[in-house]
Design an enzyme around this catalytic site. Structure first.
Site, mmCIF file in Angstrom:
data_model
loop_
_atom_site.group_PDB
_atom_site.id
_atom_site.type_symbol
_atom_site.label_atom_id
_atom_site.label_comp_id
_atom_site.label_asym_id
_atom_site.label_seq_id
_atom_site.Cartn_x
_atom_site.Cartn_y
_atom_site.Cartn_z
ATOM 1 N N ALA A 265 48.622 44.641 37.548
ATOM 2 C CA ALA A 265 47.856 45.576 36.736
ATOM 3 C C ALA A 265 46.414 45.621 37.217
ATOM 4 C CB ALA A 265 47.880 45.148 35.271
ATOM 5 N N MET A 266 45.630 46.536 36.633
ATOM 6 C CA MET A 266 44.242 46.706 37.082
ATOM 7 C C MET A 266 43.343 46.996 35.889
ATOM 8 S SD MET A 266 42.076 46.798 39.534
ATOM 9 C CE MET A 266 40.346 47.008 39.104
ATOM 10 N N GLU A 267 42.205 46.292 35.875
ATOM 11 C CA GLU A 267 41.323 46.271 34.708
ATOM 12 C C GLU A 267 40.301 47.399 34.645
ATOM 13 O OE1 GLU A 267 41.255 44.027 37.298
ATOM 14 O OE2 GLU A 267 39.200 43.430 37.776
ATOM 15 N N HIS A 300 44.929 39.111 30.402
ATOM 16 C CA HIS A 300 44.104 38.957 31.607
ATOM 17 C C HIS A 300 43.266 40.216 31.859
ATOM 18 C CE1 HIS A 300 43.356 37.496 35.805
ATOM 19 N NE2 HIS A 300 43.271 38.794 36.036
ATOM 20 N N GLU A 301 43.922 41.365 31.848
ATOM 21 C CA GLU A 301 43.186 42.605 32.132
ATOM 22 C C GLU A 301 42.162 42.874 31.036
ATOM 23 O OE1 GLU A 301 43.659 43.418 35.076
ATOM 24 O OE2 GLU A 301 45.598 42.428 35.344
ATOM 25 N N HIS A 304 39.075 40.769 31.467
ATOM 26 C CA HIS A 304 38.194 41.247 32.540
ATOM 27 C C HIS A 304 37.087 42.168 32.019
ATOM 28 C CE1 HIS A 304 39.488 39.796 36.403
ATOM 29 N NE2 HIS A 304 40.686 40.338 36.395
HETATM 30 N N1 B3K Z 1 41.901 43.022 39.773
HETATM 31 C C1 B3K Z 1 43.246 43.449 40.024
HETATM 32 C C2 B3K Z 1 43.640 43.239 41.436
HETATM 33 C C3 B3K Z 1 43.675 44.452 42.261
HETATM 34 C C4 B3K Z 1 43.882 44.137 43.698
HETATM 35 C C5 B3K Z 1 44.233 45.282 44.505
HETATM 36 N N2 B3K Z 1 44.229 45.082 45.912
HETATM 37 C C6 B3K Z 1 44.221 42.769 39.125
HETATM 38 C C7 B3K Z 1 43.720 41.613 38.375
HETATM 39 O O1 B3K Z 1 43.459 40.568 38.900
HETATM 40 O O2 B3K Z 1 43.536 41.733 37.207
HETATM 41 ZN ZN ZN Z 2 42.278 39.701 37.518
#
Ligand code: B3K
Ligand code: ZN
Length: 877
Positions: A265-267, A300-301, A304
């Site tokens: 996933a992505m924050e 987690h997300e 962030h």
């Molecule tokens: N920050 C994203 C990671 C994305 C990496 C892409 N190459 C996920 C995470 O650690 O929450």
């Molecule tokens: Zn992360």
């Protein structure tokens, strides 16, 4: 093209130009999306006036460029493969560009791409440069206004960061929505989503009274699978307020589920984008482990938003600043809302298998690397999990209260800034008054430190002398290592009483569970007033990410397994005891000697089942043997067949000796109450399913019947999946085939369940597994373009089916290399990750080494993406 060049930490320079505000507009089209960007730019006061403005940009077709409204002529700027340079810009100005991009051609899933007809983005780390020309680095933070324009019928939902501020109709059946994000952010946190989506909505009131709307956006058929993610999100929001005093800061928080996604996933600010596997759950489609994973990733997300978004990284070398800290936060959250000892056992057992292997291999790097070719290769277990262990050590060193003060100071002092790991550790030093300078080496040195420990009890003086010697092996580029500051939490367990003895060190009382600090290469700790001869319990709770060796006898390990007051170390004693038995059997297998089961392990297991404590999930862990991968990690040279045979032998011997106990354990923990992903139920299911595993290891008739019934009862996916796995992994095709067929037909419509169907089949120990992988790659549910499918089928085979992946004929290696070569063109980030098992060739016998290196050389013969180039060069160095 010449070989890609590394970027070095010591070359860091602050940006010459900052962007203060960005206006973006997207006219969405699969083949030709138009992106207009209007950047408000300012030169850094200390920069020279002649300094050119350099913007990153890849795979963009420039259509228009103007400075303060005046179109630029050919001599005013230069375009390269990697970006755009504007010569002699003024000190403060507006730059307007218009570019064209093709989302439907984007199979790398970085930048703007299409997934199932829906537009979405992934910008971390350097994907934004595939959307527009921009200083794509995290220390440039700007406010964003984003307008999305698309076809109203096919793209009814248009989302971006922040809050929606305007929407309306446009000619030609199109519509638009404008979003504004008031929080300055780096480009890697930008996101947009456009598609035919449905939402589930809820509300959360922060403790200062802000009303937040929570939305989870999914495709219509997934509407029934969001409850758990929503509940997890609310738990996480409450937890962050209580544990860290952190509140959410916008009126809207959105999660979107997409099928094609490189990571979990992505924050992105206010608009988290999730791999559907990391958000969707239903009792019939997701296992307990998946429920817990979703809870952890949602948290987690969300976390962030502070550790990563409000305070971000100055440059990508600081990646662990946000990742290590946030993993530590999500681990503590999961421990608080579930069974804490089990969470720790699971995390450590994964860490010691996978991160230790990374640290011992050719891609080993410090928690803060000092150079990289492709930052996408550094989203690793070292940055994430070892980074989290380092933060955990910090919190234990300074104590929770000082850690919390340090964290408050960090968030307050650096809010809205892009900072470094020193900034974080300095806050902890300031809040605690401790000197953390030696501790900083944890961030700079790669490799797993080894501690050799030994102890002596001096009966006459009632003293226990414990000597610890530390050493960190050389890693690529780091031949010499300095001693680390290693906190070792420990107890001395009285060998007569089984109780922790009071610890007195240098006249100071440490209680009965204390921390000693190893700072030198070798140190002896003399404990006084030790009333009876003790068995030391060292590195309790895995207080430091090290490999600790102590010459325990099997009797001592059985004693600790029964008596240690630290749940984690009880489990670890059991693992060590099983390891000793496995070592004997591996040697026996190698020497062609008859295998004999160590009766002490059988007795220890019998005792565990009779009175192993009330935490069933912990008991299930204690009854689980170390994995083949973990056993391999402990061997100087991996003997694939011997490890497989030895582990199988132990499993079958335990099953034969304790068959009735396992049967009762199954029966006592089998329930048909409605499914809930709650700790007590999860513990019961784990225990029951571990017991069933043993019964099936000897293909016990009653066990087979239970597995069949469990499969047919179709009560929840945890039980169904375990039953399906055991039937599929049995030697009998009359058990495997019908179950696989039923399951495959029933779930053909559900991609996440089909991933499980793939994984179950390709982990079969039978020799047909490799052929099955090849066959399944032609299955209609498989696609090389979907990372989840690649991971489920090829990744699972290469990482979890050791006996078949490491086939002596090298066919497993060849298959992996073939897939990696294809993915190198389609999705370099996934290709570079998938190749990992081949990079570990040094660990195997010479014949396998040659085969693995042969495949790496074959890959090297291709025109490689920077991602794969970096990994292959390291692996063959
Ligand atoms: N920050 C994203 C990671 C994305 C990496 C892409 N190459 C996920 C995470 O650690 O929450
Ligand atoms: Zn992360």
């Amino acid at each position: 093209m010449s070989d890609p060049k590394p970027t070095y930490l010591h070359d860091y320079r602050p940006p010459a130009y900052r962007v203060t505000h960005v206006e973006l507009s997207f006219e969405l089209d699969p083949a030709a999306t138009r992106v207009k960007a209007s950047l408000q730019i300012e030169r850094h006061p200390e920069c020279m006036a002649q300094e050119a403005l350099v913007l990153d940009g890849e795979q963009l077709t420039l259509k228009h460029i103007a400075l303060d409204g005046q179109p630029l002529g050919g001599g005013d700027y230069a375009l390269t493969e990697t970006g755009l340079t504007v010569h002699r810009p003024p000190a403060s100005f507006r730059l307007d560009t218009e570019v064209e991009i093709a989302p439907k051609e984007n199979t790398a899933l970085e930048g703007l791409y299409l997934s199932n007809g829906m537009y979405c983005t992934q910008c971390e780390a350097e994907g934004f440069r595939r959307i527009t020309f921009y200083p794509d680095r995290p220390d440039v933070m700007a406010t964003f206004s984003t307008t999305l324009i698309g076809d109203r019928a096919s793209l009814p939902v248009l989302l971006s960061n922040g809050n929606p501020v305007e929407r309306g109709e446009l000619p030609g059946g199109r519509h638009f929505v404008t979003w504004h994000d008031p929080f300055p952010k780096p480009s890697y946190l930008f996101a947009l989503v456009a598609g035919d989506l449905q939402k589930v909505e809820d509300r959360f009131t922060t403790r200062s009274g802000r009303e937040v709307t929570l939305q989870i956006w999914v495709e219509e058929e997934n509407l029934g699978k969001t409850d758990h993610a929503m509940a997890s999100l609310k738990r996480a929001m409450t937890w962050d307020e209580e544990a860290y005093g952190r509140e959410y800061d916008l009126d809207l928080f959105m999660i979107v589920a997409v099928n094609d996604f490189n990571m979990g996933a992505m924050e992105n600010k206010g608009l988290n984008i999730f791999n559907s596997a990391a958000v969707l759950t239903h009792p019939h489609t997701a296992t307990d482990a998946a429920f817990q994973r979703v809870e952890g990733i949602v948290a987690h997300e969300y976390f962030h938003n502070w550790s990563g978004n409000r305070v971000t990284c100055r440059d990508w070398f600081q990646l662990s600043l946000k990742e290590g800290f946030t993993v530590f936060r999500d681990q503590c959250f999961s421990a608080d809302v579930n069974s804490a000892p089990v969470k720790r056992i699971e995390d450590v057992s994964f860490f010691r298998t996978a991160q230790f292997a990374e640290d011992a291999g050719p891609t080993a790097h410090p928690v803060r690397p000092d150079h990289y070719i492709e930052i996408g290769n550094f989203y690793t277990l070292t940055i994430y999990e070892k980074g989290a262990e380092v933060v955990r050590m910090l919190s234990n060193l300074v104590g929770w209260e000082a850690f919390r003060r340090g964290s408050d100071l960090y968030f307050e002092r650096f809010d809205g800034q892009a900072v470094t790991i020193e900034d974080f550790v300095d806050c902890m030093a300031e809040a605690s008054g401790q000197d953390l300078s030696q501790f900083m080496r944890w961030y700079a040195q790669a490799g797993t430190p080894e501690i050799d420990a030994h102890g002596e009890y001096d009966y006459a003086n009632a003293e226990y002398r414990l000597t610890l010697r530390q050493r960190t092996p050389a890693t690529p580029g780091q031949p010499e290592k300095a001693p680390l500051h290693i906190p070792v939490r420990m107890g001395l367990v009285g060998s007569k009483t089984g109780r922790d003895l009071p610890l007195t060190l240098d006249g100071e009382s440490l209680g009965s569970d204390g921390v000693i600090h190893l700072r030198e290469e070798e140190q002896t700790f003399v404990f006084t007033e030790v009333a009876e001869s003790p068995v030391p319990s060292l590195l309790r709770g895995f207080s430091a990410p090290v490999q600790l060796r102590f010459p325990y006898s099997r009797e001592e390990l059985a004693f600790l397994l029964a008596n240690d007051s630290d749940g984690f170390n009880r489990w670890d004693a059991g693992q060590r005891l099983a390891m000793l038995a496995l070592d004997d059997l591996i040697a026996a297998h190698r020497n062609g000697v008859e295998k004999v089961m160590d009766p002490r392990v059988v007795e220890a297991f019998r005792a565990l089942m009779a009175h192993g404590g009330d935490d069933k999930a912990v008991l299930a862990e204690m009854l689980t043997l170390p994995s083949e991968a973990y056993v391999a990690e402990q061997q100087p040279r991996v003997d694939v067949e011997a490890i497989h045979a030895a582990r199988r032998f132990v499993e079958q011997s335990l099953a034969a000796a304790l068959r009735d106990d396992f049967l009762h354990l199954y029966q006592d923990n089998h329930r048909d109450t409605p499914y809930a992903p709650e700790p007590e139920q999860i513990g019961e299911r784990s225990l029951k399913n571990v017991a069933l595993g043993y019964l099936m290891a000897i293909e016990d008739e009653e066990g087979i019947e239970l597995a069949r019934r469990q499969f047919e009862a179709d009560h929840n996916m945890t039980d169904v999946r375990q039953a399906l796995t055991l039937l599929t992994h049995s030697s009998r095709s009359d058990l495997a085939d019908p179950a696989l067929r039923t399951f495959g037909e029933k779930w053909a419509h559900d991609p996440l369940v089909m991933d499980q169907w793939f994984a179950v089949q390709v982990t079969r120990p039978q020799p047909d597994a490799l052929e099955r992988v090849k066959y399944l790659m032609t299955h209609p549910a498989f696609s090389l373009k979907n990372p989840n499918k690649v991971r489920a089928l090829v990744g699972t085979f290469a990482n979890q089916n050791r006996i078949n992946f490491h086939r002596a004929d090298g066919e497993g290696y060849r298959l992996l290399a073939d897939v990696v070569i294809e993915l190198n063109r389609l999705n370099p980030e996934i290709a570079a990750r998938l190749v990992t098992p081949l990079t570990r060739w040094q660990r195997f016998d010479e014949a396998r080494q040659a085969l693995m290196k042969g495949e790496l050389e074959r890959i090297r013969g291709e025109k490689l993406s920077p991602n794969l180039y970096e990994v292959i060069e390291k692996a063959l160095a």
